[in-house]
Each structure stands twice: as C-alpha cells, then as structure tokens.
Design a protein around this motif. Structure first.
Motif, short mmCIF file in Angstrom:
data_model
loop_
_atom_site.label_atom_id
_atom_site.label_comp_id
_atom_site.label_asym_id
_atom_site.label_seq_id
_atom_site.Cartn_x
_atom_site.Cartn_y
_atom_site.Cartn_z
N ASP A 5 3.90 52.62 -30.33
CA ASP A 5 4.77 51.66 -30.93
C ASP A 5 4.38 51.08 -32.19
N VAL A 6 3.32 50.68 -32.34
CA VAL A 6 2.54 50.20 -33.61
C VAL A 6 2.70 51.13 -34.77
N ARG A 35 12.81 56.08 -28.41
CA ARG A 35 11.88 55.45 -27.82
C ARG A 35 12.52 54.21 -26.99
N MET A 86 0.34 54.25 -25.26
CA MET A 86 1.87 54.05 -25.72
C MET A 86 2.00 52.84 -26.70
N ILE A 87 1.19 51.66 -26.59
CA ILE A 87 1.19 50.51 -27.72
C ILE A 87 0.90 51.03 -28.87
#
Lengths: 84, 103, 90
Positions: free
Chosen positions: C5-6, C45, C1-2
């Motif tokens: 986002d990135v 998101r 998930m990170i």
C-alpha cells in the motif's frame, strides 16, 4: 505470494525511472508499456491474494487496451513527419 | 497432492516475477532503444506467461483459466505490435543502434 | 501488505506531482497515462473491480490517446500546414 507482489512492484519503479530519464520519446513510451503490463501482473497477483477473482476482468481490460496509447503515439509522430 | 500443486504454483509465479525484474533491469541498463525494447518484450511475454500458469493452478474454475490464457494472448499481441511500432518509429527518426566494440 | 500500500501511494504521489509540473508536454502526457494505470491498481486493491476497469479504459487508454492526438495537432503549426515538411519538432 507477497514476494511476487514485491518483485512486480519493483518492476513498476524501474519503469518510472525510465520514463523520468528516458532520452527519447520511444523510451518514455516503452516505460508506459512496461507500466501497463506490470500493472496487469499486479492486478492478477492481487486477485490471487485477496481471493477476489472478479479482478481478473480488470487485468483483461488492461491487456486489451495496452496497445492503444502506443499506436496513438506512433500515429502522431508519423503524421507529423510525413511530407504532405 | 494439494500441497504439491500450491508449492508448484508459488514457485512458477516467483519465477515469472523474476522475469519481470530481469526485464526492468535490462530496460535500465541496456545502452540504446532497440536493446531496451528487446529486454522489455521478452520479459513481458515470458513473465506474464509464467504468472498466468501459476495462477491457473490456483484458479477455482475452468472459466477463469480461459480468461487467464486470454489475458496472456492479449499481452503477447500488444507486446508484439507496440515493439514493432516503437522500433520502426525510432529507426525512422534516426536513432542509431549502439555500436559494439568487437563485433 | 502494508508495504504494498505504501509503495502504491508513494508512486501515485510522485506521478501526480510529476505530471502537472513538467515543462515537456509529451513527458507530462506519458506520466498522466501511467498515473491512470496506478490509480486503477489502487482501485483494484480497494476491491472496486468495476471502477478499476473504467479507470483503465478511460483514464489510461482513451484519454491518453486523445492527448497524444492533440499534441500531434499542436506540433503541426497552423501556418505551416501544407507547406512541405514540418521539421521544427525533430
């Protein structure tokens, strides 16, 4: 599920490259269209991942407005090249 | 039974995402506007369809399935319209199709 | 998930900087429209479904169409209007 999200995001970046390099206006417009549909796909996958099913409405708006910019683009070039 | 449905949903969705990737690769690699449009539209319709199918298997109610199918129909309509318009515009502006070697 | 986002954040930055630093106006408009799409995904998101909906409809749909329309009027030079075919942009 995370694999699906990653693949759809890969499609995002491919569309970005095509918009950046695209030799003609048609290529850029095509990239924008791929952005629209893969954006809708991303929102759908997000809806399943976050278990927040109200995001489906967002994807619905994405899908129903996808053609508007393309039609504006075509109308612009059509009018500009029309002998008056 | 629940496990089977879950596995089927994830499998179908991965397949749909692969269609998206195939469309993107085609859009980067194909030589001219028309072939790129071809790759893009096919991938959009089928990838979105498989994604919608996989999500429908997981959706908690029939209303959501209805909305998902509506999204798919909208995406197909938009894809058909914009593919036709962009191709016609490129043709009118004199973009020539790439000539193959042995055709 | 990170990772998601990135990637979203980097795409947003690239599109935003690209949209304001292009010499070609048409390219700039297309980048702006795609930036609207990415901003909408970012809102989704963050869980703001209604904001995402408005961003898609206004930012990506209507504003993009209006910008393209304006470009069409700009390319049709005022002095040449009605004097045969304007082919300077082709």
């Amino acid at each position: 599920m995370i694999v699906v999200a990653a693949l759809v995001l890969g499609s995002f970046s491919a569309a970005l490259i095509r918009i950046w390099r695209g030799p003609s206006g048609a290529d850029r417009m095509m990239g924008a269209q791929l952005f629209g549909s893969s954006g809708a796909a991303t929102v759908l996958v997000l809806a399943a991942m976050l278990e927040d099913w109200s995001l489906i409405d967002v994807a619905l708006v994405f899908a129903s407005l996808a053609a508007v910019t393309v039609v504006a683009f075509v109308e612009r070039t059509e009018r500009a090249s029309m002998p008056q | 039974m629940e496990g089977v449905r879950e596995a089927l949903a994830v499998g179908v969705m991965v397949l749909g995402a692969l269609f998206f990737v195939a469309g993107s690769v085609g859009m980067l690699r194909f030589p001219d506007v028309y072939t790129r449009l071809h790759a893009l539209t096919k991938a959009d319709n089928l990838g979105m369809g498989l994604l919608v199918f996989g999500l429908s298997l997981q959706a908690p109610g029939w209303q959501l399935v209805l909305k998902l199918v509506l999204i798919w129909i909208f995406v197909m309509i938009a894809g058909a319209i914009s593919c036709h318009l962009v191709a016609r515009e490129a043709y009118r502006q004199g973009v020539k199709p790439e000539q193959g070697g042995d055709l | 998930m990170i990772v998601f986002d990135v990637v979203l954040m980097v795409t947003l930055w690239v599109l935003a900087v690209g949209a304001v630093s292009q010499a070609d106006l048409f390219k700039s408009v297309v980048l702006f429209v795609t930036m609207g799409v990415v901003v909408a995904v970012a809102w989704a998101r963050l869980g703001a479904a209604d904001l995402a909906m408005v961003e898609v409809a206004v930012g990506a749909g209507i504003t993009g169409a209006l910008f393209l329309n304006t470009l069409g009027h700009l390319e049709q030079r005022p002095g040449e209007r009605g004097e045969g075919e304007d082919t300077s942009h082709l």
